[in-house]
Structure formats: structure tokens, C-alpha cells
Design a protein around this motif. Sequence first.
Motif, PDB file in Angstrom:
ATOM      1  N   VAL A 130       4.544   5.030  -1.074  1.00  0.00           N
ATOM      2  CA  VAL A 130       3.459   5.980  -1.127  1.00  0.00           C
ATOM      3  C   VAL A 130       2.333   5.596  -1.799  1.00  0.00           C
ATOM      4  CG1 VAL A 130       2.779   8.286  -1.594  1.00  0.00           C
ATOM      5  CG2 VAL A 130       5.202   8.009  -0.658  1.00  0.00           C
ATOM      6  N   ILE A 131       1.079   5.497  -1.480  1.00  0.00           N
ATOM      7  CA  ILE A 131      -0.171   4.860  -1.771  1.00  0.00           C
ATOM      8  C   ILE A 131      -0.928   6.105  -2.466  1.00  0.00           C
ATOM      9  CG2 ILE A 131      -2.294   3.640  -1.576  1.00  0.00           C
ATOM     10  CD1 ILE A 131      -0.799   2.386   0.867  1.00  0.00           C
ATOM     11  N   GLY A 132      -0.909   6.169  -3.668  1.00  0.00           N
ATOM     12  CA  GLY A 132      -1.833   7.169  -4.425  1.00  0.00           C
ATOM     13  C   GLY A 132      -0.932   8.070  -5.045  1.00  0.00           C
ATOM     14  N   GLY A 133      -1.091   8.539  -6.301  1.00  0.00           N
ATOM     15  CA  GLY A 133      -0.199   9.343  -7.143  1.00  0.00           C
ATOM     16  C   GLY A 133      -0.975  10.544  -7.533  1.00  0.00           C
ATOM     17  N   GLY A 134      -1.677  11.297  -6.607  1.00  0.00           N
ATOM     18  CA  GLY A 134      -2.293  12.701  -6.769  1.00  0.00           C
ATOM     19  C   GLY A 134      -1.116  13.615  -6.064  1.00  0.00           C
ATOM     20  N   ALA A 135      -1.721  14.776  -5.787  1.00  0.00           N
ATOM     21  CA  ALA A 135      -0.908  16.082  -5.513  1.00  0.00           C
ATOM     22  C   ALA A 135      -0.046  15.499  -4.108  1.00  0.00           C
ATOM     23  CB  ALA A 135      -1.723  17.101  -5.220  1.00  0.00           C
ATOM     24  N   ALA A 136      -0.767  14.945  -3.415  1.00  0.00           N
ATOM     25  CA  ALA A 136      -0.296  14.497  -1.875  1.00  0.00           C
ATOM     26  C   ALA A 136       0.756  13.271  -2.142  1.00  0.00           C
ATOM     27  CB  ALA A 136      -1.432  14.254  -0.990  1.00  0.00           C
TER      28      ALA A 136
END
Length: 405
Positions: A8-14
Motif C-alpha cells: 500500500v503506497i501512502g500512509g494517510g487515512a486511505a
Amino acid sequence: MQAFDVIVIGGGAAGIGAARTLFDAGRNVLLVEADARLGGRARTEHVDGMALDLGAGWLHSAEHNPWVEIAALHGFVLDRTLPRWREQWREIGFSHADQRDAAKAFAAFEKRLRKDPPPGDRAGAALVPGSPWGAWIDAVSGFVNGVDTAKLSIADYLAYEDAATETDWRVPAGYGALVAAQAAGLRVALATPVTAIDRAGTALKLHTPRGTLVAGQAIVTVSTDILARGDIVLGGHDDILHAAAALPLGLADKLFLAIDLGADELEANAHLLGDPRNVITGTYTLRPFGRPVIEAMFGGEGAREMAERGLQGAADFAIEELCALLGGKWRRRLRLLAGSAWSRETHVRGGYSHALPGRASAREVLATPVDPRIRFAGEACSATEFSTVHGAYKTGVAAARALLG
Ligand SMILES: Cc1cc2nc3c(=O)[nH]c(=O)nc-3n(C[C@H](O)[C@H](O)[C@H](O)COP(=O)(O)OP(=O)(O)OC[C@H]3O[C@@H](n4cnc5c(N)ncnc54)[C@H](O)[C@@H]3O)c2cc1C
């Protein structure tokens, strides 16, 4: 080289929503984040003993916001005091009569958007030329949409409005802290920007400055401005890149002012709008949670102007607006505590997405995979809950479930 089921690329809410769902389903999943911390646009900083949200702060539409349940799971207390954005404390600088007039003008504007929309899907075309409340409507649009009405799609704006409720809650310990807490136990690689996804083989190869990662599937959750800039070379994803460009990030920024003296002269959680007749103005929450601070927010053109002024320049502007309302003695009582500059964040580049006129359908395109192994998620992929943390989270969970089949 270790291979993962899903990266998963990106560790924000999504991204956290996606990785959590996959992990709970027993998948070998890695969450890869370019920044040195998790949370993305939900970011809590701890200053002078207070948890300050420099990005998202409100659990919007609390009745259907999954973060309410997640907060309970992790022991985060919620403050259910409703915001007072529509009130001007003690009518200072914005009389009840003017507030009523402005609200009427807004209601008429929104009615035109619904019943008699101007051709071209451009919200600004429904403004009444010469109306004394045009600047105020654009300022409100700046706070809500990150952009003034001239660049706003009517269909997109109404899709959000129709789905949202009026119940907004907060987390005293920080919304950003809550979002990051939901990643507990996940395998995470911080400070690892993915620069390209090589789709040539049966396994995906993700290039990063720290080496190449291998996965069967991937979920990309970076912001639309990051996608449209081509920060991640995807190959064969022109439709996705065009969709991202049609959903640019508007601007929104926060500023916290410390109250060094006389805090109890201001009512906790009361609200002031800086100048109802100027599009470049701040919205101020006095003493949120009863703390000795004023929380300012700027949106759209106001946020653009503040980004140009820099944090201290923006603080000077905010203090002047507040002194015009509260009196000159506050000049010496207020000082800059913390602030954001999201347009300068290397891995985000703005506030939240809005559709350009005529381009609301781009959200669906963005959420539709080109390669069955790669899904896109993130606030901009939500048809009705974009520009929010809960909308972002739901798209992450949905992308993960789609990969799980
Ligand atoms: C000032 C402000 C106030 C806001 N207020 C609210 C609010 O009150 N309530 C609300 O619900 N929402 C609010 N929002 C919006 C909300 O913060 C966002 O909609 C939401 O956090 C977006 O989550 P996301 O996961 O889609 O994207 P992001 O949070 O942007 O996460 C994407 C992540 O991807 C990472 N990344 C980027 N490039 C790469 C790469 N190449 N490789 C690996 N990782 C990469 C980024 O660093 C980032 O952490 C606000 C936003 C701002 C800016």
C-alpha cells in the motif's frame, strides 16, 4: 528480495484503511510512506502540552464516520461539542442582520445550483453579479472546497452536500494521532517514496530510493496533485493521470495562535469570521477545547495568500484581523504557535480535492483500475465523501476488499 502480497503506497487515512483491512484478512502487506510519519493530511503536532491538528480536525458526518468506532477501539475520547462556524461571537464585525442577509444570499445561490444551474457546471456562474455577499460566498467556498466558486464543479459540490450531515465532532488528543493509531501493528516502511511501479512481470516491482520492493498487488493512495505531477511513474495509466488532473487539490491551512494573556475574556469554542466582505480572510475558533489558543483556518484564495506570506506573515495577518474585531490590546497577547503550509508539503502539495467544472465523473475514473493488480484509493476517489478523512478511509477499505475479491 522479500515479496509481499500487497504493498500500500501512502500512509494517510486511505492507506491505513487499506493496509489494516488486508492485514486483518491475513495478507502479507507492507505500508510504504514517503514521509517520516504516518497520517498524511491528518497530522497532530504536540506543542506546549497541546495536541494541535495541522490538517484534519473534525470528524465530519459523525453519524456515518467510521473513525467514531475506531476512536472507541483505541481509547480516544471524542468531544461532541458542535462547531459554531455559522455564528459570529457577540456579532462583532458581522451583525445578526448581515448574517441573515448573507445566509439568504447563500441559500439563493445553492437553490440556483440545484434548480436552475448555469450551463458549464461552474458554480461561480450562479453568483449574482454585484451582490454584497459574493466575496463571502467565495470565502465560505474556500473553507469548504479549498477553492472559490469560479473553479468549482456544481455536480461535485452538490454530491458532497447531499451526503454530508451537520454533525461534526473532534478528538482532543488529535485526529492525526487517531489516524496513526489505527496503523498499530502494521508493517510500515517510513521515509520510502515510491518513484515507479514496474508492471512488466507477473509480480509488480516498486522502485524506491531505498531499493526495489516486490508485490503481487498494490494500492496507490497518494494525493491527486502527486499523481498528476507524475511523482510515481505508472506506465499506461493516462486515464488515471487525466482524472487526477481534473481533481486538483484546493488549498487549506491552519494556524494556531497562543493567547499569552486574558484567555478567559474569550468564550471557549466561540467563532469569529475575520472579514465577511473579503475573500481573503480567516475563520477563527476561540479557545478550542478551552485551551489558551485561537485556531485559525484559511481556505482557497485566503490560503494561497497566507502561503505566500509565510507562517509569521500569516500570523501577523490573523492577529491584525482579530485586533480589528477584539481591540488592539490583543496585538501583544497573541503569538504564532504552529501552522501548516500544505501546498509546500513535498508528498501532498495541497489541501483537498475538488472537481473542475464538468469533471465530477473523474472521481469514478480514478477509482476504476487499469491493471487488475493495482487499485487507487484516497479522498479524491470518493464520489460523495471526498475531502475528508472518513471518505479517504472508506476508499482504502473498499480498494482492499476489491483486491481480496
Ligand atoms: C488544513 C486541512 C484541514 C482539513 N480538515 C479536515 C477535517 O476537519 N475533517 C476531515 O475529515 N478532513 C479534513 N481535511 C481533509 C483530510 O485531511 C484529507 O481528505 C485526508 O486526510 C486525505 O487522506 P488520504 O489518505 O486520501 O491522503 P493523504 O493523507 O495525503 O495520504 C497520502 C499519503 O501518501 C504519501 N505519499 C505521497 N507520495 C508518496 C510516494 N511516492 N510514496 C509513498 N508515499 C507517498 C503522503 O506522504 C501521504 O502520507 C483537511 C485537510 C487539510 C489540509
